[in-house]
Design a protein around this motif. Structure first.
Motif, PDB file in Angstrom:
ATOM      1  N   LEU A 126     -13.613  -6.173  -6.853  1.00  0.00           N
ATOM      2  CA  LEU A 126     -14.217  -5.509  -8.005  1.00  0.00           C
ATOM      3  C   LEU A 126     -15.439  -4.702  -7.580  1.00  0.00           C
ATOM      4  CD1 LEU A 126     -13.921  -8.300 -10.720  1.00  0.00           C
ATOM      5  CD2 LEU A 126     -12.510  -6.256 -10.415  1.00  0.00           C
ATOM      6  N   LEU A 127     -16.167  -5.244  -6.599  1.00  0.00           N
ATOM      7  CA  LEU A 127     -17.344  -4.538  -6.083  1.00  0.00           C
ATOM      8  C   LEU A 127     -16.947  -3.184  -5.502  1.00  0.00           C
ATOM      9  CD1 LEU A 127     -20.404  -5.305  -5.550  1.00  0.00           C
ATOM     10  CD2 LEU A 127     -19.677  -5.684  -3.197  1.00  0.00           C
ATOM     11  N   LEU A 128     -15.860  -3.178  -4.707  1.00  0.00           N
ATOM     12  CA  LEU A 128     -15.391  -1.928  -4.122  1.00  0.00           C
ATOM     13  C   LEU A 128     -14.976  -0.953  -5.215  1.00  0.00           C
ATOM     14  CD1 LEU A 128     -13.310  -3.222  -1.099  1.00  0.00           C
ATOM     15  CD2 LEU A 128     -15.235  -1.648  -1.006  1.00  0.00           C
ATOM     16  N   THR A 129     -14.224  -1.467  -6.204  1.00  0.00           N
ATOM     17  CA  THR A 129     -13.809  -0.617  -7.317  1.00  0.00           C
ATOM     18  C   THR A 129     -15.039  -0.006  -7.980  1.00  0.00           C
ATOM     19  OG1 THR A 129     -12.054  -2.231  -7.667  1.00  0.00           O
ATOM     20  CG2 THR A 129     -12.329  -0.564  -9.355  1.00  0.00           C
ATOM     21  N   GLY A 130     -16.057  -0.832  -8.199  1.00  0.00           N
ATOM     22  CA  GLY A 130     -17.287  -0.363  -8.827  1.00  0.00           C
ATOM     23  C   GLY A 130     -17.977   0.710  -7.990  1.00  0.00           C
ATOM     24  N   GLN A 166      -8.223  -2.815   5.066  1.00  0.00           N
ATOM     25  CA  GLN A 166      -8.151  -1.805   4.016  1.00  0.00           C
ATOM     26  C   GLN A 166      -8.873  -0.541   4.484  1.00  0.00           C
ATOM     27  OE1 GLN A 166     -10.564  -2.847   0.766  1.00  0.00           O
ATOM     28  NE2 GLN A 166      -9.933  -1.045  -0.387  1.00  0.00           N
ATOM     29  N   THR A 167     -10.022  -0.709   5.129  1.00  0.00           N
ATOM     30  CA  THR A 167     -10.767   0.423   5.672  1.00  0.00           C
ATOM     31  C   THR A 167      -9.952   1.131   6.744  1.00  0.00           C
ATOM     32  OG1 THR A 167     -12.691  -1.002   5.410  1.00  0.00           O
ATOM     33  CG2 THR A 167     -13.035   1.089   6.528  1.00  0.00           C
ATOM     34  N   SER A 168      -9.371   0.321   7.629  1.00  0.00           N
ATOM     35  CA  SER A 168      -8.590   0.875   8.709  1.00  0.00           C
ATOM     36  C   SER A 168      -7.432   1.730   8.180  1.00  0.00           C
ATOM     37  CB  SER A 168      -8.069  -0.272   9.567  1.00  0.00           C
ATOM     38  OG  SER A 168      -7.201   0.189  10.548  1.00  0.00           O
ATOM     39  N   PHE A 169      -6.822   1.278   7.076  1.00  0.00           N
ATOM     40  CA  PHE A 169      -5.663   1.989   6.526  1.00  0.00           C
ATOM     41  C   PHE A 169      -6.017   3.355   5.968  1.00  0.00           C
ATOM     42  CE2 PHE A 169      -3.641  -2.349   5.683  1.00  0.00           C
ATOM     43  CZ  PHE A 169      -3.097  -2.343   6.948  1.00  0.00           C
ATOM     44  N   VAL A 224       0.821  -1.211   0.000  1.00  0.00           N
ATOM     45  CA  VAL A 224       0.000   0.000   0.000  1.00  0.00           C
ATOM     46  C   VAL A 224       0.856   1.262   0.000  1.00  0.00           C
ATOM     47  CG1 VAL A 224      -0.316   0.122   2.497  1.00  0.00           C
ATOM     48  CG2 VAL A 224      -2.040   1.068   1.007  1.00  0.00           C
ATOM     49  N   GLY A 225       1.969   1.252   0.740  1.00  0.00           N
ATOM     50  CA  GLY A 225       2.802   2.444   0.816  1.00  0.00           C
ATOM     51  C   GLY A 225       3.356   2.839  -0.535  1.00  0.00           C
ATOM     52  N   ALA A 226       3.885   1.843  -1.255  1.00  0.00           N
ATOM     53  CA  ALA A 226       4.495   2.108  -2.549  1.00  0.00           C
ATOM     54  C   ALA A 226       3.473   2.680  -3.514  1.00  0.00           C
ATOM     55  CB  ALA A 226       5.108   0.836  -3.113  1.00  0.00           C
ATOM     56  N   THR A 227       2.265   2.114  -3.521  1.00  0.00           N
ATOM     57  CA  THR A 227       1.258   2.590  -4.456  1.00  0.00           C
ATOM     58  C   THR A 227       0.806   3.997  -4.101  1.00  0.00           C
ATOM     59  OG1 THR A 227       0.507   0.319  -4.411  1.00  0.00           O
ATOM     60  CG2 THR A 227      -0.806   1.852  -5.675  1.00  0.00           C
ATOM     61  N   ALA A 228       0.620   4.246  -2.802  1.00  0.00           N
ATOM     62  CA  ALA A 228       0.178   5.574  -2.389  1.00  0.00           C
ATOM     63  C   ALA A 228       1.198   6.619  -2.812  1.00  0.00           C
ATOM     64  CB  ALA A 228      -0.027   5.615  -0.873  1.00  0.00           C
ATOM     65  N   VAL A 229       2.484   6.287  -2.650  1.00  0.00           N
ATOM     66  CA  VAL A 229       3.526   7.245  -3.011  1.00  0.00           C
ATOM     67  C   VAL A 229       3.567   7.459  -4.526  1.00  0.00           C
ATOM     68  CG1 VAL A 229       6.018   7.575  -3.087  1.00  0.00           C
ATOM     69  CG2 VAL A 229       4.928   6.867  -0.964  1.00  0.00           C
ATOM     70  N   THR A 230       3.581   6.367  -5.289  1.00  0.00           N
ATOM     71  CA  THR A 230       3.633   6.489  -6.754  1.00  0.00           C
ATOM     72  C   THR A 230       2.447   7.285  -7.268  1.00  0.00           C
ATOM     73  OG1 THR A 230       4.488   4.250  -6.734  1.00  0.00           O
ATOM     74  CG2 THR A 230       3.952   5.174  -8.871  1.00  0.00           C
ATOM     75  N   MET A 231       1.249   6.876  -6.861  1.00  0.00           N
ATOM     76  CA  MET A 231       0.063   7.531  -7.393  1.00  0.00           C
ATOM     77  C   MET A 231      -0.043   8.953  -6.896  1.00  0.00           C
ATOM     78  SD  MET A 231      -2.528   4.452  -7.961  1.00  0.00           S
ATOM     79  CE  MET A 231      -3.796   5.451  -7.450  1.00  0.00           C
ATOM     80  N   THR A 248      -5.431   1.972  -1.564  1.00  0.00           N
ATOM     81  CA  THR A 248      -5.717   0.856  -0.656  1.00  0.00           C
ATOM     82  C   THR A 248      -6.292  -0.342  -1.397  1.00  0.00           C
ATOM     83  OG1 THR A 248      -7.963   1.515  -0.144  1.00  0.00           O
ATOM     84  CG2 THR A 248      -6.240   2.429   1.251  1.00  0.00           C
ATOM     85  N   LEU A 249      -6.731  -0.142  -2.643  1.00  0.00           N
ATOM     86  CA  LEU A 249      -7.230  -1.298  -3.406  1.00  0.00           C
ATOM     87  C   LEU A 249      -6.131  -2.361  -3.562  1.00  0.00           C
ATOM     88  CD1 LEU A 249      -9.384   0.347  -6.217  1.00  0.00           C
ATOM     89  CD2 LEU A 249     -10.186  -1.044  -4.323  1.00  0.00           C
ATOM     90  N   THR A 250      -4.865  -1.913  -3.438  1.00  0.00           N
ATOM     91  CA  THR A 250      -3.735  -2.852  -3.497  1.00  0.00           C
ATOM     92  C   THR A 250      -3.847  -3.968  -2.475  1.00  0.00           C
ATOM     93  OG1 THR A 250      -2.647  -1.382  -1.977  1.00  0.00           O
ATOM     94  CG2 THR A 250      -1.979  -1.235  -4.248  1.00  0.00           C
ATOM     95  N   GLN A 251      -4.622  -3.732  -1.407  1.00  0.00           N
ATOM     96  CA  GLN A 251      -4.673  -4.709  -0.325  1.00  0.00           C
ATOM     97  C   GLN A 251      -5.699  -5.802  -0.571  1.00  0.00           C
ATOM     98  OE1 GLN A 251      -2.854  -4.264   2.740  1.00  0.00           O
ATOM     99  NE2 GLN A 251      -1.769  -2.698   1.600  1.00  0.00           N
TER     100      GLN A 251
END
Lengths: 166, 468
Positions: free
Chosen positions: B207-211, B405-408, B122-129, B156-159
């Motif tokens: 996928l549901l969350l993404t949607g 994921q929610t907690s993060f 999650v950290g890497a993705t948050a930083v990149t994005m 957080t979708l990474t998780q």
């Protein structure tokens, strides 16, 4: 003391960065195993085992280097905003009471464990596996010893920060 | 009650307290356990001979073939990131959707889901994005809160979206816990729960969350288009050509789908598929570097990717070793029995036990990373929960993953918010981050409730695929 710490840093870093190439070996050999298995229908136990060896050696040998670079994850809710002296104190106490006892205990119990494997030059339970299980088991005390060494370096560095005048 | 009887609980409390001081997690776990094992020895409630089992436990971690998927997936993600393949992906999708109101928001969510699938950190993705998309969205005139919330939530979708690295670890630990639970129930030929099961179980909820994110972003675009303007003529760049799309989007997408598909289809193990993904990522990286005529850079990128991968892998496995010491001592002090009694005798039965564990995990998520929670909490509570009637291991795993994921992303302590804060431009205030993420937190909580009442969302696909 700081010079000794720097020497230890160099040893840990050299070992860790060299171990990074083991990760490439894991990637390529695992890929080769997949190709052999799915394209040619060949399975090789010693090739499969060599991946396990490379992976285990890589993360064990790199642990001290990771400690040196500060990449072992911390709960930094408070640590992040703490003053350098407070951080040094946390690191000093943590190293003395947590890291060193843990590494020392692992070293203490794993030395006879590795020695038993050496006594019979223990090999893989599979007939066509690698005959090097005793070496793999030896990686545990080596891991602990490297951590102790780097722990001493961290100790010196934290002590140095604390000794300096405010 | 004698001191020796509550030593297990004291040890747990001591670990939480010492963790907050900020010393590396792996050594807090192992070191505290060793102090308490000696305390237990002197109080006559712990047999130090138990520690002799440590080398064999560590050896078990070293030779666990499932966990070899971790460095492989991490390398795949790091390689895509370092070679800027991930950046191209984000840029191209952004330009593809940028022409419509809210388009950059959709792009962030979709790419988050895709990248998540490959990096799982999650950290890497948050930083990149955060580095790439936040400035682009602000430049296009997006509402700061909406932009921050979208980026943090997407990270957080990474998780949750397979093949997330954390799901490998969770699946492995749940598998062990499930076997223990079945043995305790008297079933000596238990079925297995695998990482593949958990991947399949997490796919539909992911996928549901993404949607749901996309629906929320669409609603914002329709109701208040001024907050999310289209980028036409405002430096958003040209709509990508087919060739660009093919190069930046299709190839990484095909790679991710091939990896995921071969695992879900039962063709390959996660470790095998991960190695294909890792080699594929190397090829994509090489092609991008060669296309920019910078062949000499390849070794440098490869080396730095290998080193980052090893640092992360070693960090994870040393925590696992520390957690192994912790679990061994915790069991030796009778902690297992304490947890079992506490959870099994709750007035509300199974539901109350799960709810309490979920709340505890949610709170721990403020301080601890996914890996630590999985290594500390799952071995202690999962065998107890899985022994109860009607608790499906895959469902439990997916609930834990969505919960964490929610907690993060939950203010003020969610880890993603800290990562994003560290790379966000100064015009973004911390309150913008906190307020922007709230709609996504609400979506997450809603998804958790839905999952609670419709466990089929998690259990249906694994049943169809593997019939377990």
């Amino acid at each position: 003391m700081l010079r000794l710490a720097e020497h230890i840093d160099r040893v840990s870093t050299a070992i860790g960065r060299a171990a990074a190439w083991l990760v490439l070996a894991v990637v390529l050999v695992q890929f080769a195993v997949v190709l052999l298995r799915y394209a040619l229908g060949i399975g090789s136990i010693w090739l499969q085992e060599s991946i396990v060896y490379a992976h285990a050696l890589a993360f064990l040998l790199a642990a001290a280097w990771v400690l040196k670079t500060g990449a072992h994850v911390r709960v930094d809710v408070f640590y992040r905003d703490a003053r350098p002296r407070t951080r040094a104190l946390i690191d000093l106490l943590g190293t003395i009471f947590l890291l060193l006892p843990m590494a020392a205990l692992i070293l203490w119990v794993s030395l006879p464990y590795a020695a038993r494997a050496w006594a019979i030059f223990e090999r893989s339970q599979e007939t066509s596996g690698l005959p090097l299980v005793f070496l793999l088991r030896t990686a545990i005390p080596v891991f602990a010893a490297l951590l102790i060494l780097q722990g001493v370096a961290e100790l010196f560095r934290a002590a140095d920060v604390l000794r300096r005048k405010r | 009650m004698a001191l020796g009887d509550i030593l297990d609980l004291l040890m747990f409390a001591a670990v939480l307290g010492l963790l907050l001081a900020g010393y590396p997690v792996a050594f807090v776990l192992g070191g505290t356990a060793i102090i308490f094992s000696f305390a237990g020895h002197f109080l006559g409630v712990f047999d130090l001979g138990l520690l002799q089992a440590l080398p064999q436990r560590i050896y078990g971690v070293m030779t666990n073939e499932v966990l070899i998927a971790i460095p492989l997936f991490v390398f795949m993600g790091v390689m895509l990131e370092r070679s800027k393949v991930a950046e191209d992906l984000l840029d191209t999708v952004g330009r593809l959707f940028g022409r419509v109101a809210g388009g950059l928001g959709y792009a962030v969510t979709i790419v988050g889901a895709l990248l998540g699938a490959s990096t799982g950190v999650v950290g890497a993705t948050a930083v990149t994005m955060g580095l790439i998309t936040l400035p682009a969205m602000l430049k296009a005139g997006y509402d700061k809160r909406f932009a921050c919330g979208s980026v943090a939530a997407a990270a957080t979708l990474t998780q949750i979206i397979p093949p997330a690295t954390v799901l490998v670890v969770l699946g492995d630990q749940l598998g062990i816990a499930y076997q223990q639970a079945q043995l305790a129930k008297g079933d000596f030929a238990p079925g297995a729960v695998t990482v593949g099961d958990l991947f399949a179980g997490a796919l539909i909820p992911g996928l549901l969350l993404t949607g749901m994110y996309l629906i929320y972003q669409g609603a914002v675009a329709v109701l208040t288009p001024g907050r999310v303007p289209a980028t036409s003529g405002r430096g958003g760049g040209a709509t990508p050509s087919w060739r660009e799309l093919l190069r930046a989007l299709v190839a990484p997408l095909a790679l991710i789908l091939a990896v995921l598909g071969s695992i879900l289809g039962g063709i390959a193990t996660p470790t095998e598929a991960a190695s294909v993904g890792a080699v594929g990522a190397m090829l994509l990286a090489a092609r991008r570097i060669l296309a920019h005529k910078r062949a000499h850079e390849f070794t440098g990128v490869l080396r730095s990717a290998l080193e980052s991968t090893l640092q992360l892998t070693s960090m994870i496995f040393v925590i696992l070793i520390g957690a192994t010491v912790f679990s061994l001592v915790f069991r030796g002090l009778g902690g297992d029995e304490t947890v079992h009694r506490a959870l099994a005798d709750l007035p509300g039965g199974t539901n109350a036990a799960i709810l309490i564990v979920m709340i505890a995990i949610f709170l721990l998520g403020f301080f601890l990373d996914f890996f630590e929670i999985v290594f500390i909490i799952v071995p202690v509570v999962a065998p107890v929960l899985l022994r109860m009637e009607g608790v499906d291991p895959v469902w439990l795993g997916v609930m834990m993953a969505v919960n964490l994921q929610t907690s993060f992303m939950h203010p003020p302590l969610g880890a993603t918010l800290f990562y994003l804060r560290s790379v966000a431009p100064p015009v973004v205030k911390t309150t913008d981050l906190y307020l922007g993420i709230i709609p996504f937190v609400v979506i997450q909580l809603f998804a958790l409730v839905v999952l609670w009442f419709l466990p089929q969302l998690a259990t249906w696909l694994p049943q169809i695929l593997y019939g377990s």
